[in-house]
Design a protein around this motif. Sequence first.
Motif, PDB file in Angstrom:
ATOM      1  N   MET A 184       0.842  -1.197   0.000  1.00  0.00           N
ATOM      2  CA  MET A 184       0.000   0.000   0.000  1.00  0.00           C
ATOM      3  C   MET A 184       0.876   1.246   0.000  1.00  0.00           C
ATOM      4  N   SER A 185       0.583   2.180  -0.882  1.00  0.00           N
ATOM      5  CA  SER A 185       1.412   3.369  -1.039  1.00  0.00           C
ATOM      6  C   SER A 185       1.254   4.346   0.119  1.00  0.00           C
ATOM      7  N   VAL A 186       2.335   5.065   0.404  1.00  0.00           N
ATOM      8  CA  VAL A 186       2.301   6.141   1.393  1.00  0.00           C
ATOM      9  C   VAL A 186       1.651   7.353   0.735  1.00  0.00           C
ATOM     10  N   ARG A 187       0.617   7.886   1.360  1.00  0.00           N
ATOM     11  CA  ARG A 187      -0.112   9.024   0.818  1.00  0.00           C
ATOM     12  C   ARG A 187       0.584  10.319   1.252  1.00  0.00           C
ATOM     13  N   VAL A 188       0.885  11.193   0.267  1.00  0.00           N
ATOM     14  CA  VAL A 188       1.674  12.393   0.537  1.00  0.00           C
ATOM     15  C   VAL A 188       0.933  13.652   0.086  1.00  0.00           C
ATOM     16  N   LEU A 189       0.948  14.670   0.924  1.00  0.00           N
ATOM     17  CA  LEU A 189       0.448  15.999   0.586  1.00  0.00           C
ATOM     18  C   LEU A 189       1.652  16.927   0.495  1.00  0.00           C
ATOM     19  N   VAL A 190       1.804  17.636  -0.625  1.00  0.00           N
ATOM     20  CA  VAL A 190       2.938  18.533  -0.845  1.00  0.00           C
ATOM     21  C   VAL A 190       2.479  19.979  -0.656  1.00  0.00           C
ATOM     22  N   VAL A 191       3.168  20.700   0.242  1.00  0.00           N
ATOM     23  CA  VAL A 191       2.784  22.076   0.565  1.00  0.00           C
ATOM     24  C   VAL A 191       3.954  23.022   0.319  1.00  0.00           C
ATOM     25  N   ASP A 192       3.785  23.964  -0.603  1.00  0.00           N
ATOM     26  CA  ASP A 192       4.812  24.962  -0.901  1.00  0.00           C
ATOM     27  C   ASP A 192       4.157  26.111  -1.654  1.00  0.00           C
ATOM     28  N   ASP A 193       4.543  27.340  -1.356  1.00  0.00           N
ATOM     29  CA  ASP A 193       3.913  28.476  -2.027  1.00  0.00           C
ATOM     30  C   ASP A 193       4.487  28.738  -3.412  1.00  0.00           C
ATOM     31  N   GLN A 194       5.576  28.064  -3.761  1.00  0.00           N
ATOM     32  CA  GLN A 194       6.168  28.247  -5.087  1.00  0.00           C
ATOM     33  C   GLN A 194       5.761  27.096  -5.999  1.00  0.00           C
ATOM     34  N   ASP A 195       5.145  27.442  -7.117  1.00  0.00           N
ATOM     35  CA  ASP A 195       4.613  26.434  -8.039  1.00  0.00           C
ATOM     36  C   ASP A 195       5.676  25.451  -8.498  1.00  0.00           C
ATOM     37  N   LEU A 196       6.876  25.945  -8.822  1.00  0.00           N
ATOM     38  CA  LEU A 196       7.923  25.070  -9.356  1.00  0.00           C
ATOM     39  C   LEU A 196       8.379  24.048  -8.315  1.00  0.00           C
ATOM     40  N   PHE A 197       8.566  24.499  -7.091  1.00  0.00           N
ATOM     41  CA  PHE A 197       8.952  23.570  -6.026  1.00  0.00           C
ATOM     42  C   PHE A 197       7.855  22.537  -5.804  1.00  0.00           C
ATOM     43  N   ARG A 198       6.622  23.018  -5.738  1.00  0.00           N
ATOM     44  CA  ARG A 198       5.499  22.124  -5.469  1.00  0.00           C
ATOM     45  C   ARG A 198       5.374  21.060  -6.558  1.00  0.00           C
ATOM     46  N   ALA A 199       5.475  21.499  -7.812  1.00  0.00           N
ATOM     47  CA  ALA A 199       5.364  20.560  -8.927  1.00  0.00           C
ATOM     48  C   ALA A 199       6.554  19.611  -8.968  1.00  0.00           C
ATOM     49  N   GLY A 200       7.746  20.140  -8.705  1.00  0.00           N
ATOM     50  CA  GLY A 200       8.946  19.308  -8.727  1.00  0.00           C
ATOM     51  C   GLY A 200       8.937  18.238  -7.662  1.00  0.00           C
ATOM     52  N   PHE A 201       8.607  18.636  -6.435  1.00  0.00           N
ATOM     53  CA  PHE A 201       8.531  17.655  -5.353  1.00  0.00           C
ATOM     54  C   PHE A 201       7.462  16.613  -5.652  1.00  0.00           C
ATOM     55  N   GLY A 202       6.332  17.075  -6.194  1.00  0.00           N
ATOM     56  CA  GLY A 202       5.243  16.155  -6.508  1.00  0.00           C
ATOM     57  C   GLY A 202       5.660  15.107  -7.524  1.00  0.00           C
ATOM     58  N   MET A 203       6.357  15.548  -8.572  1.00  0.00           N
ATOM     59  CA  MET A 203       6.795  14.609  -9.623  1.00  0.00           C
ATOM     60  C   MET A 203       7.817  13.606  -9.085  1.00  0.00           C
ATOM     61  N   ILE A 204       8.739  14.089  -8.272  1.00  0.00           N
ATOM     62  CA  ILE A 204       9.759  13.206  -7.701  1.00  0.00           C
ATOM     63  C   ILE A 204       9.111  12.122  -6.846  1.00  0.00           C
ATOM     64  N   LEU A 205       8.193  12.530  -5.993  1.00  0.00           N
ATOM     65  CA  LEU A 205       7.569  11.583  -5.070  1.00  0.00           C
ATOM     66  C   LEU A 205       6.587  10.663  -5.770  1.00  0.00           C
ATOM     67  N   ASP A 206       5.826  11.197  -6.711  1.00  0.00           N
ATOM     68  CA  ASP A 206       4.829  10.396  -7.410  1.00  0.00           C
ATOM     69  C   ASP A 206       5.468   9.347  -8.317  1.00  0.00           C
ATOM     70  N   ALA A 207       6.736   9.559  -8.668  1.00  0.00           N
ATOM     71  CA  ALA A 207       7.438   8.604  -9.532  1.00  0.00           C
ATOM     72  C   ALA A 207       7.884   7.361  -8.763  1.00  0.00           C
ATOM     73  N   GLN A 208       7.814   7.436  -7.427  1.00  0.00           N
ATOM     74  CA  GLN A 208       8.217   6.293  -6.612  1.00  0.00           C
ATOM     75  C   GLN A 208       7.071   5.283  -6.527  1.00  0.00           C
ATOM     76  N   PRO A 209       7.352   4.004  -6.708  1.00  0.00           N
ATOM     77  CA  PRO A 209       6.285   2.999  -6.716  1.00  0.00           C
ATOM     78  C   PRO A 209       5.532   2.858  -5.396  1.00  0.00           C
ATOM     79  N   ASP A 210       6.165   3.258  -4.296  1.00  0.00           N
ATOM     80  CA  ASP A 210       5.537   3.095  -2.983  1.00  0.00           C
ATOM     81  C   ASP A 210       4.997   4.400  -2.403  1.00  0.00           C
ATOM     82  N   LEU A 211       5.058   5.484  -3.194  1.00  0.00           N
ATOM     83  CA  LEU A 211       4.570   6.781  -2.733  1.00  0.00           C
ATOM     84  C   LEU A 211       3.513   7.308  -3.689  1.00  0.00           C
ATOM     85  N   ALA A 212       2.506   8.010  -3.160  1.00  0.00           N
ATOM     86  CA  ALA A 212       1.440   8.561  -4.000  1.00  0.00           C
ATOM     87  C   ALA A 212       1.091   9.963  -3.515  1.00  0.00           C
ATOM     88  N   VAL A 213       1.271  10.961  -4.367  1.00  0.00           N
ATOM     89  CA  VAL A 213       0.913  12.335  -4.031  1.00  0.00           C
ATOM     90  C   VAL A 213      -0.598  12.486  -4.195  1.00  0.00           C
TER      91      VAL A 213
END
Length: 220
Positions: free
Chosen positions: A1-30
């Motif tokens: 079962m994947s770890v559910r993640v909420l990404v919080v950042d006021d900068q769009d680029l950071f938020r999108a970048g962190f989201g893509m990195i984490l969502d690409a992991q098979p055991d993590l889900a943004v």
Amino acid sequence: MSVRVLVVDDQDLFRAGFGMILDAQPDLAVVGEAADGLEAIDKAVALAPDVVVMDVRMPRLDGVAATRRICAETSAKVLVLTMFDLDEYVYDALRAGASGFLLKDARREELAEAVRVVAAGEALLAPTVTRRLIADLADRGRPRPELARRLGELTERERDTLRQLARGCSNAEIATAMTVSEHTVKTHVSAVLSKLGLRDRVQAVVFAYEAGLVVPGGLA
């Protein structure tokens, strides 16, 4: 079962970048994103993430205040990210309930592993952040008597375990130092957290120093 993640950042680029990195992991889900502290609280309540990756400096409500609310109102663990290893909010964020602190320039694999560590109930601090935390604790002077009295709730073995935790020892290192099994150490750690009402090892470290059980640079 994947770890559910909420990404919080006021900068769009950071938020999108962190989201893509984490969502690409098979055991993590943004499962969601938020651009400020107030939105983070709403999303944490609505989406029930396992881990919230939290920026510190944000509009409307900063990451420290948001962390305090999320830890009080949900079961989510909070991993705080910052640009600065000497961020003045480090101590306050940990006191608010954050389970980990990581610099934003960490490698992508370090970010993913940090989320896994926090989700598993462990604590994570960058070495520079650990040094800052201990320095802050040292600057705060005398132990807090109300916390020192609560040490009486622990057995001697549990106090020994808390001392080792405050030194940053792993379960394996504590087991060696106390000549017990790792299973026994886990039992002691769980008892310490439960009796003192602490969320994780980070909170245990803060408690140990504030209660005067250990002192910066040595053991009390």
